[in-house]
Scaffold this active site. Structure first.
Site, mmCIF file in Angstrom:
data_model
loop_
_atom_site.group_PDB
_atom_site.id
_atom_site.type_symbol
_atom_site.label_atom_id
_atom_site.label_comp_id
_atom_site.label_asym_id
_atom_site.label_seq_id
_atom_site.Cartn_x
_atom_site.Cartn_y
_atom_site.Cartn_z
ATOM 1 N N GLU A 54 7.504 25.323 -13.748
ATOM 2 C CA GLU A 54 6.053 25.375 -13.524
ATOM 3 C C GLU A 54 5.391 26.274 -14.569
ATOM 4 O O GLU A 54 4.324 25.949 -15.103
ATOM 5 C CB GLU A 54 5.778 25.899 -12.115
ATOM 6 C CG GLU A 54 4.315 26.075 -11.782
ATOM 7 C CD GLU A 54 4.104 27.048 -10.640
ATOM 8 O OE1 GLU A 54 3.038 27.681 -10.627
ATOM 9 O OE2 GLU A 54 5.006 27.186 -9.782
ATOM 10 N N ASP A 58 2.657 24.820 -17.209
ATOM 11 C CA ASP A 58 1.287 25.312 -17.323
ATOM 12 C C ASP A 58 0.855 25.354 -18.790
ATOM 13 O O ASP A 58 -0.266 24.957 -19.140
ATOM 14 C CB ASP A 58 1.198 26.704 -16.689
ATOM 15 C CG ASP A 58 -0.204 27.268 -16.739
ATOM 16 O OD1 ASP A 58 -1.099 26.708 -16.086
ATOM 17 O OD2 ASP A 58 -0.403 28.272 -17.443
ATOM 18 N N ASP A 127 1.562 22.678 -8.377
ATOM 19 C CA ASP A 127 2.689 23.381 -9.007
ATOM 20 C C ASP A 127 3.812 22.409 -9.366
ATOM 21 O O ASP A 127 4.428 22.522 -10.432
ATOM 22 C CB ASP A 127 3.231 24.462 -8.065
ATOM 23 C CG ASP A 127 2.265 25.624 -7.888
ATOM 24 O OD1 ASP A 127 1.295 25.716 -8.665
ATOM 25 O OD2 ASP A 127 2.481 26.440 -6.969
ATOM 26 N N GLU A 130 2.998 20.471 -12.527
ATOM 27 C CA GLU A 130 3.244 21.264 -13.734
ATOM 28 C C GLU A 130 4.738 21.336 -14.043
ATOM 29 O O GLU A 130 5.146 21.256 -15.210
ATOM 30 C CB GLU A 130 2.659 22.665 -13.576
ATOM 31 C CG GLU A 130 1.143 22.683 -13.632
ATOM 32 C CD GLU A 130 0.552 24.064 -13.563
ATOM 33 O OE1 GLU A 130 -0.547 24.262 -14.113
ATOM 34 O OE2 GLU A 130 1.184 24.965 -12.959
#
Length: 240
Positions: A54, A58, A127, A130
């Site tokens: 994650e 991002d 989440d 990502e």
């Protein structure tokens, strides 16, 4: 992976139309921390959560969105691009994309998260998306992400630019503050004012007892939104 876990991973690959070279990477992207913790307690030390993926995802998402904005809107101001980037990379939009993929049904959750509706929770879905981006990037390369999601994100960006998707300053501010200070912003009603015959609420938005901005509105909610907008624009201006 167990046979059951492997079947789930294979089903998602079919859903995506992508055959992973390293299926363990995709498995890890689907493992919520609650599931990883439960499995470790059961003696499966090799099961890792998707948190590190994650983290990488991002950054991949930011590059992906910024590249679209740079290419599609060359005349736009940096502040406007930053605002749109925050909107399209928000929890709400990422959760929408996850629901379109039906990502929730492929997630591995702990019993507690399962019982409390974790498969439909925006934060978990965002989440996980990502983490999926990171897994795709590592296994398939950046171009695969563009092939799968560029049209969809261009559509979201266009809608945000046109105002068809309203920008949620409170959510955008919370995401920045949570990321940088590990605590949510606090909205405090400090007083009311008279504007002729009209009553105005005055709200301060604070982080760690420091006032970021002051907002006014005919309702407390309206004042909070005004404060959030001012605080968000202040933070974006400081970064650019």
């Amino acid at each position: 992976m167990t046979e059951s876990e492997r079947r789930t991973v294979e089903e998602l690959q079919k859903r995506l139309g992508v055959l992973f070279n390293d299926e363990e990477l995709l498995f890890r992207a689907l493992c919520h921390s609650s599931y990883a913790n439960e499995q470790k307690q059961a003696g499966r030390e090799d099961v890792e959560s998707n948190e590190k993926l994650e983290f990488l995802g991002d950054a991949v998402l930011e590059l992906f969105v910024c590249e679209i904005l740079y290419r599609k809107y060359p005349e736009a101001e940096v502040g406007d691009l930053a605002r749109v980037k925050s909107a399209v990379a928000s929890e709400e939009v990422l959760a929408r994309v996850s629901r379109r993929l039906e990502l929730g049904k492929y997630l591995f959750l702990g019993k507690g998260e399962e019982k409390t509706g974790g498969r439909e929770r925006d934060s978990i879905l965002a989440d996980a998306f990502e983490a999926l981006l990171a897994a795709l990037y590592l296994d398939q390369g950046y171009q695969k992400i563009k092939d799968l999601f560029e049209d969809e994100f261009e559509s979201y960006i266009e809608k945000i630019m046109k105002g068809e998707i309203l920008f949620d300053y409170k959510t955008a501010l919370q995401e920045i503050v949570q990321r940088e200070h590990k605590t949510p912003p606090e909205y405090v009603l400090v007083r009311t004012e008279k504007n002729g015959s009209e009553k105005l609420f005055v709200v301060e938005v604070r982080v760690n007892d420091e006032t970021l901005a002051v907002g006014r509105g005919r309702t407390k909610k309206e004042a909070e939104k005004d404060a959030a907008r001012k605080a968000y624009e202040k933070l974006v201006a400081e970064k650019t």
